[in-house]
Design an enzyme around this catalytic site. Sequence first.
Site, mmCIF file in Angstrom:
data_model
loop_
_atom_site.group_PDB
_atom_site.id
_atom_site.type_symbol
_atom_site.label_atom_id
_atom_site.label_comp_id
_atom_site.label_asym_id
_atom_site.label_seq_id
_atom_site.Cartn_x
_atom_site.Cartn_y
_atom_site.Cartn_z
ATOM 1 N N LYS A 244 0.802 -1.275 0.010
ATOM 2 C CA LYS A 244 -0.075 -0.048 0.145
ATOM 3 C C LYS A 244 0.819 1.151 0.085
ATOM 4 O O LYS A 244 2.069 1.541 0.093
ATOM 5 C CB LYS A 244 -0.900 0.128 1.220
ATOM 6 C CG LYS A 244 -1.920 -1.223 1.199
ATOM 7 C CD LYS A 244 -2.900 -1.174 -0.008
ATOM 8 C CE LYS A 244 -4.114 -2.111 0.128
ATOM 9 N NZ LYS A 244 -4.059 -3.395 -0.107
HETATM 10 C C1 LIG Z 1 -5.452 -4.204 0.699
HETATM 11 C C2 LIG Z 1 -6.790 -3.951 0.718
HETATM 12 C C3 LIG Z 1 -7.856 -4.376 1.755
HETATM 13 C C4 LIG Z 1 -7.152 -5.050 2.657
HETATM 14 O O1 LIG Z 1 -6.027 -4.686 3.480
HETATM 15 P P1 LIG Z 1 -5.147 -5.942 4.212
HETATM 16 O O2 LIG Z 1 -4.135 -4.835 5.106
HETATM 17 O O3 LIG Z 1 -4.330 -6.641 3.284
HETATM 18 O O4 LIG Z 1 -6.038 -6.858 4.971
HETATM 19 C C5 LIG Z 1 -8.986 -4.046 1.805
HETATM 20 N N1 LIG Z 1 -9.541 -3.391 0.775
HETATM 21 C C6 LIG Z 1 -8.724 -2.869 -0.300
HETATM 22 C C7 LIG Z 1 -9.734 -2.023 -1.422
HETATM 23 C C8 LIG Z 1 -7.353 -3.246 -0.452
HETATM 24 O O5 LIG Z 1 -6.848 -2.901 -1.494
#
Ligand SMILES: *Cc1c(COP(=O)(O)O)cnc(C)c1O
Length: 399
Positions: free
Chosen positions: A186
């Site tokens: 992210k």
């Molecule tokens: C990455 C992501 C999640 C979940 O996040 P994690 O930290 O990997 O559990 C939820 N929604 C979206 C749109 C994402 O890209």
Amino acid sequence: MPGFEIFGAEERKQVSDVLESGVLMRYGFDGMRNGHWKAKEFEKAFAERMQSQYCQLVSSGTSALTTALAAAGIGAGDEVIMPTFTFVASFESIMMLGAVPVLVDIDDTLTLDPKAVEAAITPNTRCVMPVHMCGSMANLKALKALCNNHKLILLEDACQALGGTYEGKPLGSIGDLGCFSFDFVKTITCGEGGGIITNNEQYAVKLDQFQDHGHDHVGNDRGAESHPYLGYNFRISELHAAVGLAQLDKLDGILKTQKRNYSIIREALSTIEGVTFRRVPEGGEENYSFLNFFLPTEDLAKKVHKALGEAGVDACFYWYTNNWHYIKGWNHLKELKSMGRLPSEIRARMQDLKTADFSKSDAWMSRTISSLIKIGWSEVEVQERATIMKETIEKVLSS
Ligand SMILES: *Cc1c(COP(=O)(O)O)cnc(C)c1O
């Protein structure tokens, strides 16, 4: 998008603060921790950056969504409206609480179509969950109006859009609750981690309790605290929070680089006849983590995606046939393949996803290609990438 591209001395310094004290937990051990409260510090700084009153850190974006839904009182049989294009975490977090995901179409914003949302509202609907996929947002004005009219909770999944804005406000801060992920790919990362922001004090109290087994966090003896509600363990560790704290300082720099790199590629592609771009709702500004564009047909999109790969252009995604981000690949959900028995409310009320008509979503997704925008690229490298992309796409379109 990935903050992992720019790890450095700042992250190492933050982590070694924690390792030197040896207190890896965010609560307690006051005497031992040398004054280090990384999770608390991150929450304060993140709330401020997000122009929100409260922030609760948790262990992942997925647990952020579950915690947010739980704090808003959503439970068995409640319906949560979500888009067909998202990450699997959306329905996972809803079903974890026995609530029922209701999937509806997206439009050319690649996020929830407000008309499709309105058509899906029933007396059991409690929440609308727009997912700001690939850096840009849903039409929040329309969704907010719908939620106000029908007394529904608006929960923004801003996991992929940290730093984007709508009408001048940070994405995630516009709904009743907003969720973020700090997983490894992210915009900023903790390794694993997530966060929830809100301006609602009651929600803030429940977020805090739910992510730590229901602890009320009153007083300074953990063992003596009481538990007004059932909760869970979705805590973040001090080590993870420490990394995030260093990364948060880098956010504005990351966004600036993303915008520069995105703009160079967009300018090159915008001269190609036949290429159009994902619509950003009026008043919105993307976080520039992806450049999302449409080809005229599904066939051409597939050919372009293949040709880009063969030309050595990495990090281009064709989500339509991807296992994780679009309804077409979610056979486990369509067939409700849970390891144990699902709550009766879900089994009774889940729409039949094997026969549901998502041709409107298909029409956009089958023509969409997304290029990840990396921050490690030099300006020269971006220029080169833009040129190769343009030439490759033009070659496919003219053949
Ligand atoms: C990455 C992501 C999640 C979940 O996040 P994690 O930290 O990997 O559990 C939820 N929604 C979206 C749109 C994402 O890209």
